[in-house]
Design a protein around this motif. Structure first.
Motif, PDB file in Angstrom:
ATOM      1  N   ALA A 332       0.796  -1.235   0.000  1.00  0.00           N
ATOM      2  CA  ALA A 332       0.000   0.000   0.000  1.00  0.00           C
ATOM      3  C   ALA A 332       0.829   1.285   0.000  1.00  0.00           C
ATOM      4  CB  ALA A 332      -0.969  -0.018   1.179  1.00  0.00           C
ATOM      5  N   PRO A 333       1.872   1.444   0.856  1.00  0.00           N
ATOM      6  CA  PRO A 333       2.622   2.709   0.844  1.00  0.00           C
ATOM      7  C   PRO A 333       3.260   3.012  -0.511  1.00  0.00           C
ATOM      8  CG  PRO A 333       3.151   1.404   2.799  1.00  0.00           C
ATOM      9  CD  PRO A 333       2.352   0.527   1.900  1.00  0.00           C
ATOM     10  N   HIS A 334       3.742   1.972  -1.189  1.00  0.00           N
ATOM     11  CA  HIS A 334       4.353   2.182  -2.500  1.00  0.00           C
ATOM     12  C   HIS A 334       3.301   2.625  -3.523  1.00  0.00           C
ATOM     13  CE1 HIS A 334       8.213   0.564  -1.233  1.00  0.00           C
ATOM     14  NE2 HIS A 334       7.589  -0.463  -0.697  1.00  0.00           N
ATOM     15  N   LEU A 335       2.112   2.069  -3.411  1.00  0.00           N
ATOM     16  CA  LEU A 335       1.049   2.436  -4.341  1.00  0.00           C
ATOM     17  C   LEU A 335       0.497   3.829  -4.057  1.00  0.00           C
ATOM     18  CD1 LEU A 335      -0.685  -1.034  -4.413  1.00  0.00           C
ATOM     19  CD2 LEU A 335       0.499   0.058  -6.328  1.00  0.00           C
ATOM     20  N   GLU A 336       0.423   4.203  -2.781  1.00  0.00           N
ATOM     21  CA  GLU A 336      -0.011   5.568  -2.432  1.00  0.00           C
ATOM     22  C   GLU A 336       0.932   6.595  -3.044  1.00  0.00           C
ATOM     23  OE1 GLU A 336      -2.733   6.338  -0.987  1.00  0.00           O
ATOM     24  OE2 GLU A 336      -3.390   4.641   0.242  1.00  0.00           O
ATOM     25  N   LEU A 337       2.238   6.305  -2.966  1.00  0.00           N
ATOM     26  CA  LEU A 337       3.213   7.224  -3.557  1.00  0.00           C
ATOM     27  C   LEU A 337       3.127   7.188  -5.079  1.00  0.00           C
ATOM     28  CD1 LEU A 337       5.519   9.208  -3.252  1.00  0.00           C
ATOM     29  CD2 LEU A 337       7.101   7.290  -3.058  1.00  0.00           C
ATOM     30  N   ALA A 338       2.900   6.001  -5.643  1.00  0.00           N
ATOM     31  CA  ALA A 338       2.823   5.880  -7.099  1.00  0.00           C
ATOM     32  C   ALA A 338       1.688   6.721  -7.674  1.00  0.00           C
ATOM     33  CB  ALA A 338       2.639   4.413  -7.490  1.00  0.00           C
ATOM     34  N   VAL A 339       0.513   6.723  -7.017  1.00  0.00           N
ATOM     35  CA  VAL A 339      -0.605   7.503  -7.556  1.00  0.00           C
ATOM     36  C   VAL A 339      -0.395   9.005  -7.341  1.00  0.00           C
ATOM     37  CG1 VAL A 339      -2.252   5.607  -7.360  1.00  0.00           C
ATOM     38  CG2 VAL A 339      -2.017   7.226  -5.465  1.00  0.00           C
ATOM     39  N   ARG A 340       0.431   9.360  -6.349  1.00  0.00           N
ATOM     40  CA  ARG A 340       0.772  10.785  -6.202  1.00  0.00           C
ATOM     41  C   ARG A 340       1.738  11.219  -7.310  1.00  0.00           C
ATOM     42  NH1 ARG A 340       0.863   9.745  -0.554  1.00  0.00           N
ATOM     43  NH2 ARG A 340       3.142   9.721  -0.492  1.00  0.00           N
ATOM     44  N   LEU A 341       2.668  10.330  -7.635  1.00  0.00           N
ATOM     45  CA  LEU A 341       3.639  10.649  -8.686  1.00  0.00           C
ATOM     46  C   LEU A 341       3.006  10.608 -10.072  1.00  0.00           C
ATOM     47  CD1 LEU A 341       6.660   8.542  -7.360  1.00  0.00           C
ATOM     48  CD2 LEU A 341       6.544  11.041  -7.439  1.00  0.00           C
ATOM     49  N   ALA A 342       2.054   9.687 -10.253  1.00  0.00           N
ATOM     50  CA  ALA A 342       1.397   9.525 -11.563  1.00  0.00           C
ATOM     51  C   ALA A 342      -0.110   9.412 -11.348  1.00  0.00           C
ATOM     52  CB  ALA A 342       1.935   8.289 -12.274  1.00  0.00           C
ATOM     53  N   PRO A 343      -0.778  10.535 -11.114  1.00  0.00           N
ATOM     54  CA  PRO A 343      -2.203  10.500 -10.764  1.00  0.00           C
ATOM     55  C   PRO A 343      -3.113   9.970 -11.867  1.00  0.00           C
ATOM     56  CG  PRO A 343      -1.435  12.758 -11.073  1.00  0.00           C
ATOM     57  CD  PRO A 343      -0.226  11.903 -11.094  1.00  0.00           C
ATOM     58  N   GLU A 344      -2.606   9.804 -13.088  1.00  0.00           N
ATOM     59  CA  GLU A 344      -3.436   9.291 -14.176  1.00  0.00           C
ATOM     60  C   GLU A 344      -3.038   7.872 -14.574  1.00  0.00           C
ATOM     61  OE1 GLU A 344      -3.689  12.008 -17.404  1.00  0.00           O
ATOM     62  OE2 GLU A 344      -4.456  13.646 -16.166  1.00  0.00           O
ATOM     63  N   SER A 345      -2.301   7.201 -13.713  1.00  0.00           N
ATOM     64  CA  SER A 345      -1.884   5.830 -14.006  1.00  0.00           C
ATOM     65  C   SER A 345      -2.979   4.847 -13.598  1.00  0.00           C
ATOM     66  CB  SER A 345      -0.587   5.494 -13.263  1.00  0.00           C
ATOM     67  OG  SER A 345      -0.288   4.123 -13.366  1.00  0.00           O
ATOM     68  N   VAL A 346      -3.627   4.228 -14.582  1.00  0.00           N
ATOM     69  CA  VAL A 346      -4.686   3.246 -14.305  1.00  0.00           C
ATOM     70  C   VAL A 346      -4.134   2.030 -13.553  1.00  0.00           C
ATOM     71  CG1 VAL A 346      -6.335   1.656 -15.379  1.00  0.00           C
ATOM     72  CG2 VAL A 346      -6.139   4.004 -16.211  1.00  0.00           C
ATOM     73  N   PRO A 347      -2.970   1.458 -13.968  1.00  0.00           N
ATOM     74  CA  PRO A 347      -2.456   0.298 -13.225  1.00  0.00           C
ATOM     75  C   PRO A 347      -2.177   0.611 -11.753  1.00  0.00           C
ATOM     76  CG  PRO A 347      -1.371   0.473 -15.346  1.00  0.00           C
ATOM     77  CD  PRO A 347      -2.153   1.730 -15.168  1.00  0.00           C
ATOM     78  N   ALA A 348      -1.657   1.820 -11.470  1.00  0.00           N
ATOM     79  CA  ALA A 348      -1.354   2.166 -10.077  1.00  0.00           C
ATOM     80  C   ALA A 348      -2.627   2.265  -9.246  1.00  0.00           C
ATOM     81  CB  ALA A 348      -0.577   3.478 -10.025  1.00  0.00           C
ATOM     82  N   TRP A 349      -3.665   2.907  -9.776  1.00  0.00           N
ATOM     83  CA  TRP A 349      -4.933   3.017  -9.040  1.00  0.00           C
ATOM     84  C   TRP A 349      -5.603   1.648  -8.882  1.00  0.00           C
ATOM     85  CZ3 TRP A 349      -6.388   6.836  -6.090  1.00  0.00           C
ATOM     86  CH2 TRP A 349      -5.927   8.135  -6.338  1.00  0.00           C
ATOM     87  N   ARG A 350      -5.504   0.807  -9.904  1.00  0.00           N
ATOM     88  CA  ARG A 350      -6.099  -0.530  -9.815  1.00  0.00           C
ATOM     89  C   ARG A 350      -5.432  -1.349  -8.714  1.00  0.00           C
ATOM     90  NH1 ARG A 350      -4.727  -5.387 -12.051  1.00  0.00           N
ATOM     91  NH2 ARG A 350      -3.135  -4.438 -13.374  1.00  0.00           N
ATOM     92  N   ARG A 351      -4.102  -1.329  -8.708  1.00  0.00           N
ATOM     93  CA  ARG A 351      -3.386  -2.066  -7.662  1.00  0.00           C
ATOM     94  C   ARG A 351      -3.682  -1.489  -6.282  1.00  0.00           C
ATOM     95  NH1 ARG A 351      -2.100  -7.066  -9.163  1.00  0.00           N
ATOM     96  NH2 ARG A 351      -0.565  -7.175 -10.835  1.00  0.00           N
ATOM     97  N   LEU A 352      -3.824  -0.178  -6.211  1.00  0.00           N
ATOM     98  CA  LEU A 352      -4.146   0.438  -4.930  1.00  0.00           C
ATOM     99  C   LEU A 352      -5.521  -0.016  -4.444  1.00  0.00           C
ATOM    100  CD1 LEU A 352      -3.354   2.337  -2.652  1.00  0.00           C
ATOM    101  CD2 LEU A 352      -4.268   4.249  -4.007  1.00  0.00           C
ATOM    102  N   GLY A 353      -6.483  -0.116  -5.366  1.00  0.00           N
ATOM    103  CA  GLY A 353      -7.797  -0.623  -4.996  1.00  0.00           C
ATOM    104  C   GLY A 353      -7.711  -2.038  -4.445  1.00  0.00           C
ATOM    105  N   GLU A 354      -6.909  -2.880  -5.087  1.00  0.00           N
ATOM    106  CA  GLU A 354      -6.740  -4.260  -4.626  1.00  0.00           C
ATOM    107  C   GLU A 354      -6.099  -4.300  -3.236  1.00  0.00           C
ATOM    108  OE1 GLU A 354      -4.405  -5.990  -7.686  1.00  0.00           O
ATOM    109  OE2 GLU A 354      -6.050  -6.128  -9.132  1.00  0.00           O
ATOM    110  N   ALA A 355      -5.063  -3.468  -3.041  1.00  0.00           N
ATOM    111  CA  ALA A 355      -4.366  -3.463  -1.751  1.00  0.00           C
ATOM    112  C   ALA A 355      -5.286  -2.982  -0.636  1.00  0.00           C
ATOM    113  CB  ALA A 355      -3.123  -2.576  -1.842  1.00  0.00           C
ATOM    114  N   ARG A 356      -6.042  -1.918  -0.889  1.00  0.00           N
ATOM    115  CA  ARG A 356      -6.935  -1.393   0.146  1.00  0.00           C
ATOM    116  C   ARG A 356      -8.031  -2.398   0.486  1.00  0.00           C
ATOM    117  NH1 ARG A 356      -7.672   4.871  -2.058  1.00  0.00           N
ATOM    118  NH2 ARG A 356      -5.781   5.721  -1.093  1.00  0.00           N
ATOM    119  N   GLU A 357      -8.541  -3.095  -0.517  1.00  0.00           N
ATOM    120  CA  GLU A 357      -9.545  -4.140  -0.245  1.00  0.00           C
ATOM    121  C   GLU A 357      -8.959  -5.235   0.630  1.00  0.00           C
ATOM    122  OE1 GLU A 357     -12.599  -5.836  -2.801  1.00  0.00           O
ATOM    123  OE2 GLU A 357     -11.730  -4.630  -4.417  1.00  0.00           O
TER     124      GLU A 357
END
Length: 397
Positions: A332-357
């Motif tokens: 999760a921490p890596h994905l939170e940073l990834a979506v901040r660095l690339a807010p339009e990255s679909v793979p990063a948001w998808r993985r973040l959704g999986e991690a949060r679930e």
């Protein structure tokens, strides 16, 4: 100013791996021949813009016996001598030549930086003195008609060349196809065209056509490999094998093992050549993860993230490995940073959704999946998970 910025360039690039060419690899005589070649190359290509390319690679050795270097040295020496002898009659010509040499001096190769022998873009500023000289000559011409005719001829030559080269720059593939046509033996051009082809294959929906494109990419990389020991060639060849594994399920295991072997070979070569960059650790980590060797992959992916903290691809690969190992709290921490660095990255948001679930953060997971749908409205997985989370929330209420 040229002297000041030459020193700044030397200082600024000293810490960049793989940019500085040592005096042992590129001796004083070779550098002097390179300087002479550059002094002849930039004015001649400005006047007659033929054979322009995004890269003109520095050869392994520069010899006076090679005609282009011998001819350049003779031409520069002869022109300088003539301009010195005619300095009283044509002082502007000598002044323009000296100004050109001063402006070009930081990029002539005396303090070599990068893989280029010459670079067409270096002519833009350095050749301004010649433009001023030509403009002054036309302005002082006693026959305006002749001056106008010269200007028209120059424009007539410039417009078709501009049109032709602009077409070469319409896409990455078109650019590197042009570069390979100009210099068929350039390993960097061959590799760059192969990378462009691999990207085309990744976006190609037709598996048969994608395999055909990857065949071309492999052939280009094989040619480049025969010409150069650049570790990047091995790394890209490994990535292409990994792509093929997704398209050829019957050979998936074999291709993934080949991908890992090539990534290891690239890392070893980069270490030996002292050009170890995070991308080699990342490539090996991705290859190992794809082959199911997740614990080994973590070691290399963590090194890649440590060396390049803002690399979104590295963060995403590391987080994906943690998720595959059933460790979402570490992902999760890596994905939170990834979506901040690339807010339009679909793979990063998808993985973040999986991690949060997986962690149990349902409301936060919904926000992540909603963001995926905003970026990719037709994303079936995001719609499925968002509906399931909302249904679960309603049942709880």
């Amino acid at each position: 100013l040229s002297a000041v910025f030459s020193l700044l360039a030397v200082w600024g690039q000293a810490s960049q791996v793989g940019t500085v060419v040592t005096w042992e690899d590129h001796g004083p005589l070779e550098r002097l021949l390179q300087v002479g070649y550059g002094l002849a190359y930039y004015p001649s290509r400005t006047l007659v813009p033929l054979g322009l390319s995004p890269i003109h690679e520095l050869p392994e050795s520069i010899r006076i016996s090679e005609w282009r270097f011998a001819a350049s040295a003779l031409a520069v020496s002869a022109l300088t001598s003539v301009l010195v002898m005619l300095r009283r009659r044509l002082p502007g010509a000598l002044a323009a030549w000296i100004a050109f040499a001063a402006l070009a001096s930081p990029v002539l190769g005396l303090f070599q930086r990068g893989p280029q022998l010459v670079a067409d873009r270096y002519a833009y500023l350095a050749c301004l003195p010649f433009a001023l000289l030509a403009g002054g000559a036309l302005a002082r011409a006693r026959r305006p008609g002749r001056a106008l005719a010269c200007a028209c001829v120059w424009i007539a030559l410039a417009v078709p060349a501009t049109w032709r080269y602009a077409r070469a720059w319409r896409s990455s593939s078109a650019l590197w196809e042009h570069a390979v046509r100009v210099e068929p033996g350039s390993p960097m051009s061959l590799m760059s065209l192969a990378v462009a082809r691999a990207r085309e294959a990744a976006a190609e929906p037709d598996p048969a056509l994608a395999r055909s494109i990857l065949d071309e990419a492999e052939e280009l990389l094989s040619r480049a490999r025969r010409l150069s020991d650049d570790p990047r060639i091995l790394g890209n060849l490994g990535r292409v094998r990994g792509q093929r594994a997704e398209l050829e399920p019957e050979r998936r295991g074999e291709l993934l093992l080949e991908s890992v072997a090539l990534a290891r070979e690239a890392l070893a070569a980069a270490t030996e050549q002292h050009v170890l960059l995070p991308e080699y650790q990342l490539a090996l980590g991705i290859a190992l993860a794809s082959a199911g060797q997740l614990e080994q992959a973590l070691e290399h992916l963590e090194q890649a993230v440590g060396a390049a903290p803002d690399d979104v691809e590295a963060r995403l690969a590391l987080a994906s490995a943690f998720l595959a190992l059933g460790r979402p709290a570490e992902a999760a921490p890596h994905l939170e940073l990834a979506v901040r660095l690339a807010p339009e990255s679909v793979p990063a948001w998808r993985r973040l959704g999986e991690a949060r679930e997986a962690i149990g953060l349902r409301a936060a997971a919904q926000r992540a999946w909603q963001r995926v749908l905003e970026l990719a409205p037709g994303h079936a997985r995001a719609r499925e998970r968002l509906d399931a989370l909302r249904a679960g929330a309603s049942a709880e209420e």
